[in-house]
Design an enzyme around this catalytic site. Structure first.
Site, mmCIF file in Angstrom:
data_model
loop_
_atom_site.group_PDB
_atom_site.id
_atom_site.type_symbol
_atom_site.label_atom_id
_atom_site.label_comp_id
_atom_site.label_asym_id
_atom_site.label_seq_id
_atom_site.Cartn_x
_atom_site.Cartn_y
_atom_site.Cartn_z
ATOM 1 N N ASP A 11 -7.445 -23.644 11.995
ATOM 2 C CA ASP A 11 -7.519 -24.482 11.421
ATOM 3 C C ASP A 11 -6.615 -25.549 11.867
ATOM 4 O OD1 ASP A 11 -7.186 -26.598 9.474
ATOM 5 O OD2 ASP A 11 -5.999 -25.750 8.324
ATOM 6 N N GLU B 209 -1.844 -30.788 0.496
ATOM 7 C CA GLU B 209 -1.072 -29.318 1.636
ATOM 8 C C GLU B 209 0.025 -29.538 1.621
ATOM 9 O OE1 GLU B 209 -3.230 -29.308 5.738
ATOM 10 O OE2 GLU B 209 -4.386 -30.434 4.812
HETATM 11 C C1 BGC Z 1 -6.459 -28.138 6.357
HETATM 12 C C2 BGC Z 1 -8.043 -27.449 6.464
HETATM 13 C C3 BGC Z 1 -9.043 -28.574 6.735
HETATM 14 C C4 BGC Z 1 -8.713 -28.839 8.165
HETATM 15 C C5 BGC Z 1 -9.507 -30.132 8.616
HETATM 16 C C6 BGC Z 1 -6.391 -28.634 7.873
HETATM 17 O O1 BGC Z 1 -4.918 -29.956 7.646
HETATM 18 O O2 BGC Z 1 -5.532 -26.993 6.017
HETATM 19 O O3 BGC Z 1 -7.868 -26.722 5.409
HETATM 20 O O4 BGC Z 1 -9.640 -28.464 6.339
HETATM 21 O O5 BGC Z 1 -7.497 -29.255 7.967
HETATM 22 O O6 BGC Z 1 -9.695 -31.244 7.547
HETATM 23 C C1 BGC Z 2 -5.644 -32.883 7.995
HETATM 24 C C2 BGC Z 2 -7.010 -34.195 8.616
HETATM 25 C C3 BGC Z 2 -6.072 -34.945 8.171
HETATM 26 C C4 BGC Z 2 -4.608 -34.819 9.538
HETATM 27 C C5 BGC Z 2 -4.030 -36.825 9.012
HETATM 28 C C6 BGC Z 2 -5.017 -33.684 9.223
HETATM 29 O O1 BGC Z 2 -3.576 -31.710 8.639
HETATM 30 O O2 BGC Z 2 -6.516 -32.011 7.432
HETATM 31 O O3 BGC Z 2 -7.873 -34.093 7.856
HETATM 32 O O4 BGC Z 2 -6.793 -36.803 8.328
HETATM 33 O O5 BGC Z 2 -3.733 -34.423 9.391
HETATM 34 O O6 BGC Z 2 -3.382 -36.546 10.136
#
Ligand code: BGC
Ligand code: BGC
Length: 602
Positions: A307, A493
């Protein structure tokens, strides 16, 4: 291996294949065998074993790294031989149009194609309910709504359209489906899973995989799928995002693993590891689960991606994290700022023998095999012919169908629903005309946004259309019925973690004033999870859960006006109180307000 420059430096596809067989210089960069422009037009995928045999350590390590686009200069895709670039949830292209995306992604691809071996990069994005970062995309219900439809064929169509709209913009990889089994509604990612049972994950995960990847991965309108987050992300204690799943192996296997077995069987090309831990141990270092169970027992032949900065987060020692994660079986690291140190550290470990070359070869082989299967050599560039279908009326018809099938009718006293089309309807509530809220998180930005974020039909507008011929949308005073649309404001999230999943005071107030009007009240809940409703349920005559329906609010109106008789079934047990969470089907003492599978009709 000869150290002479490759003799077949001519832009001929046939020679390119010969050249691979002959094996050009292993350590010295040779000019591209086929000029980038030719590669852009498509060449046959090479033999992966022969390609692997020709790769330098730098080239192998590069394949194992995915970098967030906004951290990179395009030339680094070439100079670091990067295997993949990702689009973070907030990193939308300007202009935010299909061709704006296609131009940006194709440009990065040209850099990848201009490397010595011309290995295409794969561009990934969180197209988790349609390609919802692009303005004008068809935005579908989030997975919780698809789970409520109990209709995997429909979910497959949703995946197919998502793939087509993705491919139109140069995206070849969706970080979807999320097959989490959310067991605690306080979790901010509850809406990303199909529901609280293994049954729903095994029914819908493979359906979306088939939709995204097509019958056979590699068709120009298919894209690579990614089952996530492996494994037990939905089981974390108290529903804390990225937390600890304190569960037995038996529970892990019976509730959280079956979705992966099914997705692997459906041919999913990639799996993303969860940020969360299992009994105190980070999944990113779980060799047993990643290598023995997923790749061994389940026979997963695709590649495993970390991830976002998931490896960096394992512990305070970056070097140990890289070693443990790759040795645990992670094949590609999703990185943002740390990509250069990741590359350096990985090389150091390999040179010192702490990470076996065989492990690296296995990782790269998996990545290249999937890229070949995905048709990246044959069609490396955005499929711009598909742009005409982007967000098309035909796609929106499917989304509308998904919305109406996802609606769950929980209460309908005195048959207040369906509404007549000659009715005078008052429409109120914070979510009545809020496109952003009805789409939820992962829409035009990571956390989602309120307001008119993208074209579509709000619920209020859909009701206006429905009564246009004979009824009216009017004030509560003149109305026959009041429809109150309330619910959650977008989140994604951990910022969606909520220890008290209830309606806000002002939303509750909207229901109270509707009640005070003396007219029948219909409440529509726009929400990413069951909310505790017992304190106001008696104030409304009817209650419909719309989940996070996406751009096609007409699907909500279809149910309200009886053009579609509700068929949706709860994908989660509906708790009576906050104290009752977590509550799941199969609990020893199970007394929800509405059970899993509940749903009325007309
Ligand atoms: C998330 C994932 C996501 C990735 C890319 C992460 O923060 O847990 O589900 O695919 O970011 O954006
Ligand atoms: C998310 C990304 C997002 C980023 C922002 C990550 O955890 O998955 O898609 O753009 O955080 O800082």
């Amino acid at each position: 291996m000869t150290s002479k420059p490759c003799p077949f430096a001519r832009p001929l596809v046939v020679l390119f294949v010969f050249a691979l067989a002959a094996g050009c210089s292993k350590n010295r960069p040779a000019p591209p065998l086929v000029a980038p422009a030719q590669r852009a037009a498509g060449v046959p995928a090479p033999d992966i074993e022969q390609l692997l045999a020709r790769m330098t350590l730098e080239e192998k390590v590069g394949q194992m790294v995915q970098v967030s686009r906004v951290e990179l200069s395009g030339a680094e895709v070439r100079d670091l031989y990067l295997g993949s670039v990702l689009n973070g949830g907030n990193d939308l292209f300007h202009p935010n149009t299909p061709s704006g995306w296609a131009d940006g992604i194709d440009r990065l691809q040209m850099y990848a194609l201009s490397t010595r071996l011309g290995i295409p990069m794969v561009y990934g994005v969180d197209a988790v309910h349609g390609h919802a970062g692009v303005r004008g995309a068809t935005v579908f219900p989030h997975n919780i709504g698809l789970g409520a439809t109990r209709n995997p064929q429909l979910a497959e169509q949703v995946g197919k359209i998502t793939a087509l709209e993705g491919a139109a913009t140069g995206v070849r990889w969706a970080f979807a489906p999320c097959i989490a089994v959310p067991r605690d509604e306080r979790w901010g990612r509850t809406y990303e899973g199909f529901g609280e049972t293994a049954e729903l994950a095994t029914l819908f995960g493979p359906a979306v995989v088939r939709g995204l990847q097509g019958q056979k991965l590699g068709a120009p309108d298919s894209i690579l799928a990614c089952a996530k987050h492996f494994v037990g992300d939905g089981a974390t204690d108290k529903g804390i995002d990225q937390g600890d799943a304190k569960i037995s192996e038996e529970e892990l296997r019976s509730i959280h693993l079956p979705g992966y077995a099914a997705a692997v069987k459906a041919g999913v090309g990639s799996v993303m590891v969860s940020y969360s831990s299992w009994n105190g141990q980070r999944l990113h270092g779980q060799k047993y689960l990643i290598t023995d169970v997923l790749k061994g027992e389940l026979g997963f032949e695709g590649f495993v991606v970390s991830d976002w900065e998931g490896i960096e987060q394992m512990s305070t020692s970056f070097a140990e994290n890289v070693e443990n994660a790759i040795n645990a079986g992670i094949d590609m690291a999703m990185t943002s700022k740390s990509y250069r140190s990741f590359i350096r550290t990985l090389k150091r470990h390999i040179n010192a023998g702490r990470i076996p070359v065989a492990r690296v070869d296995d990782a790269v082989r998996r990545i290249l095999r999937v890229k070949a299967a995905a048709g990246l050599w044959e069609h490396p560039m955005a499929n711009r012919r598909l742009a005409a279908e982007f967000g098309s009326p035909e796609h929106r018809v499917v989304a509308r169908d998904a919305v109406r099938q996802s609606m769950v009718l929980l209460k309908n006293d005195k048959g207040v629903l369906p509404l007549g089309k000659t009715a005078k309807v008052s429409v109120t509530g914070s979510k009545a005309k809020d496109m952003g809220s009805q789409c939820g998180g992962w829409t035009m930005g990571w956390q989602g946004r309120t307001g008119p974020v993208t074209p579509g039909t709000t619920i209020q507008r859909a009701i206006e259309h429905a009564v246009a011929a004979g009824g009216a949308v009017t004030s509560a005073r003149d109305a026959d019925v009041v429809v109150v649309v309330v619910g959650e404001t977008p989140y994604a999230e951990g910022s969606g973690d909520n220890r008290n999943p209830t309606l806000s005071g002002s939303d509750r107030g909207a229901i109270e004033s509707a009640r005070e009007s003396g007219k029948p009240v219909v409440t529509v809940l726009v929400t990413g999870r069951p909310l505790v409703i017992q304190d106001w349920l008696s104030l409304t005559d009817a209650l419909v859960v719309a989940w996070l329906p996406g751009t096609e609010g007409s699907g909500v109106a279809d149910v309200l006006f009886g053009d579609y008789k509700p068929t949706g079934k709860l994908p989660h047990s509906w708790p009576r109180s906050v104290e009752q969470i977590p509550i799941n089907q199969g609990d020893a003492s199970y007394d929800p307000l509405f059970p899993y599978g509940f749903g009325l009709s007309y």
